[in-house]
Design a protein around this motif. Structure first.
Motif, PDB file in Angstrom:
ATOM      1  N   ASN A  36     -13.554 -78.980  44.233  1.00 46.46           N
ATOM      2  CA  ASN A  36     -13.897 -79.363  42.873  1.00 46.46           C
ATOM      3  C   ASN A  36     -15.412 -79.376  42.672  1.00 46.46           C
ATOM      4  O   ASN A  36     -16.010 -80.425  42.464  1.00 46.46           O
ATOM      5  CB  ASN A  36     -13.275 -80.716  42.552  1.00 46.46           C
ATOM      6  CG  ASN A  36     -13.271 -81.060  41.077  1.00 46.46           C
ATOM      7  OD1 ASN A  36     -13.179 -82.215  40.715  1.00 46.46           O
ATOM      8  ND2 ASN A  36     -13.375 -80.064  40.202  1.00 46.46           N
ATOM      9  N   GLU A  56     -12.560 -74.977  41.682  1.00 40.58           N
ATOM     10  CA  GLU A  56     -12.504 -75.436  40.296  1.00 40.58           C
ATOM     11  C   GLU A  56     -13.870 -76.004  39.946  1.00 40.58           C
ATOM     12  O   GLU A  56     -14.224 -77.107  40.379  1.00 40.58           O
ATOM     13  CB  GLU A  56     -11.418 -76.499  40.139  1.00 40.58           C
ATOM     14  CG  GLU A  56     -11.394 -77.187  38.774  1.00 40.58           C
ATOM     15  CD  GLU A  56     -11.383 -76.213  37.627  1.00 40.58           C
ATOM     16  OE1 GLU A  56     -12.450 -76.054  36.988  1.00 40.58           O
ATOM     17  OE2 GLU A  56     -10.333 -75.604  37.365  1.00 40.58           O
ATOM     18  N   ARG A  58     -15.082 -77.105  37.132  1.00 37.34           N
ATOM     19  CA  ARG A  58     -15.121 -78.217  36.179  1.00 37.34           C
ATOM     20  C   ARG A  58     -14.885 -79.527  36.926  1.00 37.34           C
ATOM     21  O   ARG A  58     -13.857 -79.680  37.583  1.00 37.34           O
ATOM     22  CB  ARG A  58     -14.063 -78.032  35.095  1.00 37.34           C
ATOM     23  CG  ARG A  58     -14.296 -76.837  34.192  1.00 37.34           C
ATOM     24  CD  ARG A  58     -13.102 -76.585  33.295  1.00 37.34           C
ATOM     25  NE  ARG A  58     -11.934 -76.209  34.059  1.00 37.34           N
ATOM     26  CZ  ARG A  58     -10.735 -75.950  33.523  1.00 37.34           C
ATOM     27  NH1 ARG A  58     -10.564 -76.050  32.223  1.00 37.34           N
ATOM     28  NH2 ARG A  58      -9.718 -75.606  34.310  1.00 37.34           N
ATOM     29  N   GLY A  60     -13.775 -83.274  37.855  1.00 36.54           N
ATOM     30  CA  GLY A  60     -12.682 -84.123  37.394  1.00 36.54           C
ATOM     31  C   GLY A  60     -11.461 -83.983  38.278  1.00 36.54           C
ATOM     32  O   GLY A  60     -11.009 -82.865  38.553  1.00 36.54           O
ATOM     33  N   HIS A  63      -8.708 -81.993  36.672  1.00 41.68           N
ATOM     34  CA  HIS A  63      -8.987 -80.557  36.658  1.00 41.68           C
ATOM     35  C   HIS A  63      -8.582 -79.925  37.987  1.00 41.68           C
ATOM     36  O   HIS A  63      -7.982 -78.843  38.019  1.00 41.68           O
ATOM     37  CB  HIS A  63     -10.474 -80.314  36.403  1.00 41.68           C
ATOM     38  CG  HIS A  63     -10.852 -80.262  34.956  1.00 41.68           C
ATOM     39  ND1 HIS A  63     -10.209 -79.477  34.034  1.00 41.68           N
ATOM     40  CD2 HIS A  63     -11.837 -80.904  34.270  1.00 41.68           C
ATOM     41  CE1 HIS A  63     -10.772 -79.624  32.844  1.00 41.68           C
ATOM     42  NE2 HIS A  63     -11.751 -80.492  32.955  1.00 41.68           N
ATOM     43  N   LEU A  66      -4.751 -79.824  38.340  1.00 40.95           N
ATOM     44  CA  LEU A  66      -4.175 -78.805  37.458  1.00 40.95           C
ATOM     45  C   LEU A  66      -4.407 -77.404  38.015  1.00 40.95           C
ATOM     46  O   LEU A  66      -3.532 -76.529  37.900  1.00 40.95           O
ATOM     47  CB  LEU A  66      -4.776 -78.933  36.064  1.00 40.95           C
ATOM     48  CG  LEU A  66      -4.318 -80.149  35.253  1.00 40.95           C
ATOM     49  CD1 LEU A  66      -5.189 -80.327  34.023  1.00 40.95           C
ATOM     50  CD2 LEU A  66      -2.848 -80.030  34.855  1.00 40.95           C
ATOM     51  N   ALA A  67      -5.561 -77.179  38.619  1.00 40.00           N
ATOM     52  CA  ALA A  67      -5.830 -75.871  39.223  1.00 40.00           C
ATOM     53  C   ALA A  67      -4.876 -75.607  40.382  1.00 40.00           C
ATOM     54  O   ALA A  67      -4.362 -74.490  40.543  1.00 40.00           O
ATOM     55  CB  ALA A  67      -7.277 -75.802  39.698  1.00 40.00           C
ATOM     56  N   GLN A 170      -1.673 -83.410  31.598  1.00 44.02           N
ATOM     57  CA  GLN A 170      -2.793 -82.976  30.773  1.00 44.02           C
ATOM     58  C   GLN A 170      -4.130 -83.596  31.188  1.00 44.02           C
ATOM     59  O   GLN A 170      -5.170 -82.991  30.967  1.00 44.02           O
ATOM     60  CB  GLN A 170      -2.535 -83.354  29.303  1.00 44.02           C
ATOM     61  CG  GLN A 170      -1.321 -82.691  28.691  1.00 44.02           C
ATOM     62  CD  GLN A 170      -1.091 -83.124  27.261  1.00 44.02           C
ATOM     63  OE1 GLN A 170      -1.952 -83.757  26.641  1.00 44.02           O
ATOM     64  NE2 GLN A 170       0.065 -82.805  26.722  1.00 44.02           N
ATOM     65  N   THR A 172      -7.536 -84.716  32.748  1.00 41.48           N
ATOM     66  CA  THR A 172      -8.452 -83.949  33.585  1.00 41.48           C
ATOM     67  C   THR A 172      -9.376 -84.822  34.427  1.00 41.48           C
ATOM     68  O   THR A 172     -10.172 -84.300  35.213  1.00 41.48           O
ATOM     69  CB  THR A 172      -9.327 -83.024  32.715  1.00 41.48           C
ATOM     70  OG1 THR A 172     -10.052 -83.822  31.766  1.00 41.48           O
ATOM     71  CG2 THR A 172      -8.464 -82.016  31.967  1.00 41.48           C
ATOM     72  N   THR A 173      -9.268 -86.154  34.284  1.00 43.47           N
ATOM     73  CA  THR A 173     -10.179 -87.019  35.041  1.00 43.47           C
ATOM     74  C   THR A 173      -9.428 -88.176  35.686  1.00 43.47           C
ATOM     75  O   THR A 173      -8.513 -87.979  36.471  1.00 43.47           O
ATOM     76  CB  THR A 173     -11.315 -87.526  34.134  1.00 43.47           C
ATOM     77  OG1 THR A 173     -10.745 -88.200  32.993  1.00 43.47           O
ATOM     78  CG2 THR A 173     -12.173 -86.381  33.632  1.00 43.47           C
ATOM     79  N   TRP A 176      -5.194 -89.374  35.635  1.00 42.05           N
ATOM     80  CA  TRP A 176      -4.165 -88.477  36.173  1.00 42.05           C
ATOM     81  C   TRP A 176      -2.971 -89.227  36.744  1.00 42.05           C
ATOM     82  O   TRP A 176      -1.827 -88.958  36.380  1.00 42.05           O
ATOM     83  CB  TRP A 176      -4.798 -87.593  37.252  1.00 42.05           C
ATOM     84  CG  TRP A 176      -3.809 -86.742  37.982  1.00 42.05           C
ATOM     85  CD1 TRP A 176      -3.124 -87.056  39.124  1.00 42.05           C
ATOM     86  CD2 TRP A 176      -3.358 -85.448  37.606  1.00 42.05           C
ATOM     87  NE1 TRP A 176      -2.287 -86.035  39.480  1.00 42.05           N
ATOM     88  CE2 TRP A 176      -2.414 -85.039  38.563  1.00 42.05           C
ATOM     89  CE3 TRP A 176      -3.665 -84.590  36.542  1.00 42.05           C
ATOM     90  CZ2 TRP A 176      -1.771 -83.804  38.506  1.00 42.05           C
ATOM     91  CZ3 TRP A 176      -3.031 -83.355  36.485  1.00 42.05           C
ATOM     92  CH2 TRP A 176      -2.098 -82.978  37.455  1.00 42.05           C
TER      93      TRP A 176
END
Length: 229
Positions: A36, A56, A58, A60, A63, A66-67, A170, A172-173, A176
């Protein structure tokens, strides 16, 4: 059952190889480490240890997760994982506990299993007072508003792949873990907890180790709980 593991990792160069080495041999098909946007050699160390490494950029936690999910879900339908496990890369969890963590799903007794640090053995100092209070507050609110009985928002967790897709993550930080648990309750998924061991992490926590991280996580967790009411 096919089990894939997703490990979000930010600057975990000193710990990631130890985490990977302790994942039970033969249990897992693929270990996905999501670098990350680390500033150290986290990705290179993980790749050398045999993990699939994604980057990834971005920042978070969400994030990164999700990746990892996007990678796992990109497989052909016949090759999809049955179970996806989320595990931190800081060596605070005991990867060997993964065998017990997935058993309720393997036995078709649950759709999601949370590794509870509150129910397990914790090394002294492994959870700071603000973490303990935050867990208590969040799980109390989950019980009041969603009827969900959890003792922990622990990041070490296993979930059926179909259930994870239904949840539609959804965040991202910092929200989760609580998002997954409250949505599981709203969907009436079968959720259980198993005790897991917990120790002091290697390095400084990016969340509980700083005032900014603690306040940011606390705000986001509470905001997420009320958002989905």
């Amino acid at each position: 059952m096919r089990i894939d593991v997703i490990i979000p990792a930010f600057n975990e160069e000193q710990s990631i190889a130890r985490v990977l080495a302790e994942i039970p041999a033969g249990l897992v098909r693929e270990v996905i480490v999501v670098d990350n946007n680390s500033h150290d050699q986290t990705g290179a160390v993980a790749a050398a240890a045999g993990a699939t490494v994604l980057r990834e950029p971005r920042p978070g936690y969400g994030h990164a997760c999700l990746a990892g999910m996007a990678h796992a879900f990109a497989r052909p339908a016949a090759e999809q994982a049955d179970i996806i496990v989320f595990l931190d890369g800081d060596y605070s969890d005991f990867p060997a506990d993964m065998t017990a963590l997935v058993q309720p799903i393997v036995r078709n007794e649950a759709d999601m299993v949370i590794g509870s640090r509150a129910l397990g053995e914790r090394q002294a100092g492994s959870m700071l007072p603000q973490q303990l209070f935050g867990n208590w507050l969040a799980t109390t609110l989950l019980r009041w508003f969603y009827g969900a009985r959890f003792t922990d928002l622990g990041p070490f967790r296993a979930i059926r792949r179909e259930a994870l897709q239904r949840i539609g993550m959804q965040d991202t930080t910092y929200g989760w873990t609580v998002e997954m648990q409250l949505k599981a309750a709203k969907l009436q998924l079968r959720s259980v907890e198993v005790p897991v061991r917990y120790r002091r992490r290697i390095g400084i926590s990016k969340v509980s180790g700083t005032v900014k991280g603690t306040l940011g996580a606390g705000y986001k967790i509470l905001w997420t709980i009320f958002r989905y009411l």
